[in-house]
Design a protein around this motif. Structure first.
Motif: not given
Length: 59
Positions: A35-38, A43-46
């Protein structure tokens, strides 16, 4: 990420009546890391949505 609030709600827990729990430390830790990696990937693609004033006047 968007400034919303999170509330906690108290619940009543009941004992398990049948069977045995299939959760243990190993699979709970793995799913938490997953879940943390997802979350980091999402967040990086937001992309912050924005609407220009001129876009609203054209329609």
């Amino acid at each position: 990420m968007t400034g919303n609030r999170v509330y906690t709600v108290p619940v009543r827990h009941q004992e398990r009546k049948h069977g045995v729990s299939k959760f243990n430390l190993a699979n709970r830790a793995f799913s938490g890391l997953e879940d943390l990696f997802a979350f980091a990937w999402m967040r990086s693609r937001y992309i912050e949505p924005s609407v220009a004033e001129s876009d609203l006047k054209d329609r």
